[in-house]
Motif scaffolding. Structure first.
Motif, PDB file in Angstrom:
ATOM      1  N   GLY A 481     -33.019  68.654 -27.306  1.00 43.85           N
ATOM      2  CA  GLY A 481     -31.608  68.710 -26.917  1.00 43.85           C
ATOM      3  C   GLY A 481     -31.356  67.959 -25.622  1.00 43.85           C
ATOM      4  N   ALA A 482     -32.263  68.115 -24.657  1.00 43.94           N
ATOM      5  CA  ALA A 482     -32.125  67.388 -23.393  1.00 43.94           C
ATOM      6  C   ALA A 482     -32.279  65.885 -23.610  1.00 43.94           C
ATOM      7  CB  ALA A 482     -33.158  67.902 -22.395  1.00 43.94           C
ATOM      8  N   VAL A 500     -31.159  62.356 -32.495  1.00 40.59           N
ATOM      9  CA  VAL A 500     -32.113  63.293 -31.892  1.00 40.59           C
ATOM     10  C   VAL A 500     -31.542  64.708 -31.915  1.00 40.59           C
ATOM     11  CG1 VAL A 500     -33.316  63.923 -29.759  1.00 40.59           C
ATOM     12  CG2 VAL A 500     -33.220  61.528 -30.465  1.00 40.59           C
ATOM     13  N   LEU A 501     -30.249  64.851 -31.651  1.00 35.39           N
ATOM     14  CA  LEU A 501     -29.628  66.183 -31.681  1.00 35.39           C
ATOM     15  C   LEU A 501     -29.681  66.765 -33.087  1.00 35.39           C
ATOM     16  CD1 LEU A 501     -28.127  68.463 -30.271  1.00 35.39           C
ATOM     17  CD2 LEU A 501     -25.987  67.260 -30.776  1.00 35.39           C
ATOM     18  N   ARG A 515     -26.467  73.907 -30.156  1.00 32.81           N
ATOM     19  CA  ARG A 515     -25.080  73.901 -30.618  1.00 32.81           C
ATOM     20  C   ARG A 515     -24.116  73.623 -29.461  1.00 32.81           C
ATOM     21  NH1 ARG A 515     -24.113  76.033 -35.739  1.00 32.81           N
ATOM     22  NH2 ARG A 515     -26.019  76.686 -36.801  1.00 32.81           N
ATOM     23  N   PHE A 516     -24.484  74.074 -28.276  1.00 27.79           N
ATOM     24  CA  PHE A 516     -23.668  73.778 -27.104  1.00 27.79           C
ATOM     25  C   PHE A 516     -23.678  72.278 -26.824  1.00 27.79           C
ATOM     26  CE2 PHE A 516     -23.234  73.499 -22.392  1.00 27.79           C
ATOM     27  CZ  PHE A 516     -21.940  73.987 -22.286  1.00 27.79           C
ATOM     28  N   THR A 517     -24.845  71.650 -26.959  1.00 32.51           N
ATOM     29  CA  THR A 517     -24.918  70.197 -26.792  1.00 32.51           C
ATOM     30  C   THR A 517     -24.060  69.500 -27.837  1.00 32.51           C
ATOM     31  OG1 THR A 517     -27.160  70.368 -25.891  1.00 32.51           O
ATOM     32  CG2 THR A 517     -26.481  68.213 -26.719  1.00 32.51           C
ATOM     33  N   ASP A 518     -24.076  70.008 -29.055  1.00 32.34           N
ATOM     34  CA  ASP A 518     -23.234  69.448 -30.114  1.00 32.34           C
ATOM     35  C   ASP A 518     -21.755  69.558 -29.734  1.00 32.34           C
ATOM     36  OD1 ASP A 518     -22.685  68.357 -32.717  1.00 32.34           O
ATOM     37  OD2 ASP A 518     -22.190  70.381 -33.381  1.00 32.34           O
ATOM     38  N   ALA A 519     -21.381  70.667 -29.119  1.00 33.06           N
ATOM     39  CA  ALA A 519     -19.990  70.829 -28.663  1.00 33.06           C
ATOM     40  C   ALA A 519     -19.656  69.811 -27.584  1.00 33.06           C
ATOM     41  CB  ALA A 519     -19.772  72.248 -28.136  1.00 33.06           C
TER      42      ALA A 519
END
Length: 818
Positions: A481-482, A500-501, A515-519
């Motif tokens: 995610g990072a 990558v996500l 999921r927060f990264t997706d947001a």
């Protein structure tokens, strides 16, 4: 107002047929044609309320009382929840099948509703197209679990269920790991029960469920509850070993250990975890003996592939783990073709107590809070004390230290110097430790100015570390995610970042972090409203995920103008993570917009002095000099997100115009807002407002053509992206219109900007902004100011109601008055 009730209402049991839906209130389950429909808790309660009232209209007030008992929520909250329910049911508000709105009154069901009698046939319709990932945490549904030692293979077709609510380290289903059939034929193992399996004719692609395995926590059946840690430690070891097998995807621990599996069958577990194979089992300790039962299950077929049991001394736990991992790889090879190389031992400790201390620390680290990051530290330190050569513990200790420093908004350059030796030691002990490369990349050094471009050596070094981490530890959802964020935001390679996500979401499907990264990504991809909605879905998955609480509170403040609700969300986050600097600073800003300066000061009173707090509080008091000097303070520019703050550019402009230090401000803004020498070519969501202020300084310094060109470019960017980013777009346009000599149009736009819900730093615009000072005596400007103050007074009244109900603390008052 709140989207996360603390106390859910109890719902009386019952079953209903609603059109083509079957609603089981007791099991809290909705199905269509035998397939479950994923509904979050609040959506399910909303549906039940409508069912029980059908065919009558249920008012907004009744819905608020039934679905959010004891809380203060707005009609907009009800509307959003209805929209979520419609979306889950596949209902169209323009041509509704289930729910219709009654203007100014509420909602009602238009589908036929009847009690379901025992034995009555369910609605029999074509099976719908399978849905993608559900949005939120769901209630578990009762199904038939696979027995730990099944005498027969299960054959019944299981039904699709719903996502289980995320919990920390839930007990595992007794369906678990090991021995390959072909391997067992050559090396018979204690208690092994092989099942004949035909090898796959065509290997599936990596990332497909057929090549993905999830290792679940084992059941602890020891008499002593204190031995439960063994049921977590053993599968963790197996997971780490399997994650190094080439050609196999392994679901991250954060997801496979978080899923509540007791009441759902293997098919549903596999669906939720994207896994074709499941590893599980049970562990029993008696004195110094350890009994382990393990199984490997084909989740799609619901059949047992292989099972075995071990009865060894406790000191043999690592050899047991080695055997299980090797045999499991062999069993999967029968299905998937050879999986090479055999899983190496990996970076574990040979000291069981050290390893278990490490696991306890790992559990805390994924919460992204100061409190839990700091709580993880002593576990990692103990692991290192027990085993000074435990490489992964060093890497995780570095990660925890840096994460806590970041959440406190400390200078990461100093933190890196203080703790960098930890990650260096990890790589010295194990040069192939993927977690260490991820940790070094996540917290790697980089310039926070216009030199942060892809060819900068610091950026290049971080990318190399991320690549190493991904290659060596492909099931590390946190690291992936990072890496995705780095590719997307720092390197400006969004397609690679999304790819990558996507992998991170595959291997860690229940991770609120991914999921927060997706947001976050959806902000650029689909706009602020889509990002806000996805952030809300993260909170439905995990109502206590602090980064999402901060972000959703910020959305409610910046975009929706719901200041009181924003404070409730932020204060909930602060209660969970009281030393989180980002939460405290955001709450301070919202309190200022609520005209509660005492609360604003109180909320940051317990934290170290910061340029950010000092500067914004000074601006609110009209102290332009102190605000400007705070904006120049390098302490306020140590994070990637600092240039997204609104107040600094305004403070720098005001200070420069009043002191005449124009060139200093121009150079500083160009550097800190990533403008370099071509500001018009580097506009984005965070710096286009600063470009307008920079244009004023260019004009004041005798560069009118450059100033006009930059202002035009910033205005064009703002207009082109208004529908996506919302927020302060209209207020920025109003300022540009005034700078262009169009006061009538500017005042109209200013009024509309506030009506649209953007009240961020309204007090600065109306009291101190030099652009608007010439219009302070204009009656139209005064009318706008009066309207704004009425709205803020109403929001302040809502805040007081939340305080009276104990939902928001009283800050800035003597203890006796709270």
């Amino acid at each position: 107002m709140n989207h996360m009730p603390r106390d859910m209402p109890e719902i009386a049991p019952g079953t209903f047929i609603v059109g083509d839906l079957y609603v089981d209130v007791g099991q809290q389950r909705v199905t269509r044609a035998g397939s479950d429909i994923a509904l979050p808790n609040l959506s399910f309660q909303l549906l039940v309320a409508l069912v029980r009232a059908a065919p009558n209209v249920l008012s907004n007030e009744s819905l608020m009382t039934q679905v959010w008992p004891g809380l203060v929520v707005s009609p907009e909250t009800v509307n959003k929840r209805v929209n979520l329910l419609r979306e889950a049911l596949g209902d169209d508000s323009r041509e509704p099948r289930y729910i219709t709105g009654v203007r100014s009154r509420g909602y009602r069901l238009i589908a036929s509703v009847s009690p379901a009698t025992e034995g009555a046939p369910l609605p029999n319709l074509p099976t719908p197209i399978p849905e993608g990932f559900p949005r939120a945490a769901e209630l578990p549904v009762p199904t038939i679990p696979i027995d730990a030692h099944p005498p027969e293979l299960p054959t019944s077709r299981s039904r699709l269920g719903r996502w289980a609510a995320l919990s920390v380290l839930t007990a595992g289903l007794l369906i678990a790991a090991t021995i390959g059939v072909r391997w067992a034929a050559r090396h018979q193992v204690e208690g092994a029960i092989p099942a004949p399996v035909a090898p796959a004719t065509t290997p599936a692609a990596i990332g497909a469920p057929s090549r993905t395995v999830a290792v679940l926590p084992f059941d602890s059946i020891s008499a002593d509850p204190a031995d439960a840690y063994l049921a977590l430690g053993l599968p963790e070891m197996i997971l780490n070993r399997l994650s190094r097998v080439s050609g196999l995807s392994v679901i991250a621990r954060n997801s496979s250990f978080a899923l509540a599996t007791k009441s759902i069958d293997s098919r549903e577990i596999g669906r939720r975890l994207n896994s074709g194979y499941l590893v599980g089992g049970s562990v029993q300790r008696e004195a110094d003996r350890l009994r382990v039962a393990v199984q490997l299950v084909d989740s799609a077929a619901g059949t047992l592939i292989w099972s075995a049991h071990f009865d060894r001394g406790l000191h043999d736990i690592f050899s047991i783990e080695d055997e299980i991992a090797d045999q499991l790889a062999g069993a999967l090879s029968v299905r998937l073709g050879e999986l090479e190389p055999k899983p190496p031992p990996g970076a574990r400790s040979a000291n069981l107590e050290a390893y278990l201390a490490f696991l306890r620390g790992r559990t805390l680290l994924g919460r992204f809070t100061v409190a839990e990051s700091e709580a993880a530290v002593p576990y990692f330190e103990r692991a290192i004390a027990l085993d000074p050569n435990f490489a992964t513990a060093y890497a995780s200790l570095y990660d925890a230290r840096m994460q806590a420093a970041d959440q406190r908004r400390e200078d990461l350059r100093l933190a890196r110097k203080r703790y960098g030796h930890l990650v260096d030691r990890a790589l010295e002990l194990d040069p192939k430790l993927g977690a260490a490369y991820f940790a070094r990349a996540m917290w790697g050094d980089e310039p926070h100015d216009a030199s942060a471009i892809s060819v900068n050596p610091l950026i290049v070094a971080r990318e190399l570390d991320f690549r190493q981490g991904a290659a060596l530890d492909p099931s590390n959802g946190r690291g992936l995610g990072a890496y995705a964020e780095f590719l997307y935001s720092i390197l400006g390679r969004p397609e690679e970042g999304r790819s990558v996500l996507k992998h991170a979401l595959w291997v860690d499907p229940m991770s609120p972090s991914a999921r927060f990264t997706d947001a976050e990504f959806s902000l650029d991809d689909s706009g602020a409203k889509a990002s806000e909605q996805k952030t809300l879905q993260v909170l439905e998955l995990d109502p206590n995920f602090v980064p999402a609480l901060q972000r959703y509170g910020k959305f409610r403040w910046l975009i929706d103008g719901e200041l009181a609700e924003a404070i409730q969300l932020l204060e909930h986050g602060i209660a969970l993570d009281p030393n989180n600097s980002l939460l405290l600073h955001t709450a301070m800003a919202v309190y200022l917009d609520l005209s509660d300066a005492k609360a604003a000061r109180a909320v940051v009173a317990g934290m170290p002095q910061s340029a950010r707090a000092r500067g914004l509080l000074s601006m609110h008091e009209g102290d332009w000099r102190r605000a400007g000097l705070s904006a120049y303070d390098e302490e306020g520019w140590t994070s990637d997100s600092d240039y997204c703050e609104i107040w600094q550019a305004e403070a720098l402009r005001d200070y420069a115009l009043k002191t005449g230090e124009l060139n200093r401000a121009i150079a500083f803004i160009k550097s800190k807002y990533y403008f370099a020498d071509a500001p018009a070519e580097h506009l984005d969501v965070c710096n286009h407002g600063a470009a307008v202020y920079l244009s004023q300084l260019l004009a004041a310094s005798g560069q009118p053509q450059q100033a006009l060109a930059l202002r035009r470019a910033a205005a064009s960017w703002n207009d082109a992206n208004e529908a996506k980013y919302l927020g302060g777009s209209r207020r920025l346009r109003a300022g540009v219109l005034l700078l262009d000599g169009k006061p009538d149009a500017a005042l109209t736009e200013l009024a509309e900007s506030f009506r649209s819900g953007s009240y961020v730093y309204w007090w600065y615009t109306l009291n101190f902004d030099p652009v608007w000072l010439p219009l302070h005596n204009d009656s139209r400007f005064q009318a706008i100011e009066a309207d704004v103050r009425r709205y803020i007074d109403a929001q302040r009244s809502e805040l007081e109601a939340l305080r009276r109900n104990g939902l928001v603390p009283r800050r800035g008052l003597p203890a006796a008055e709270r």
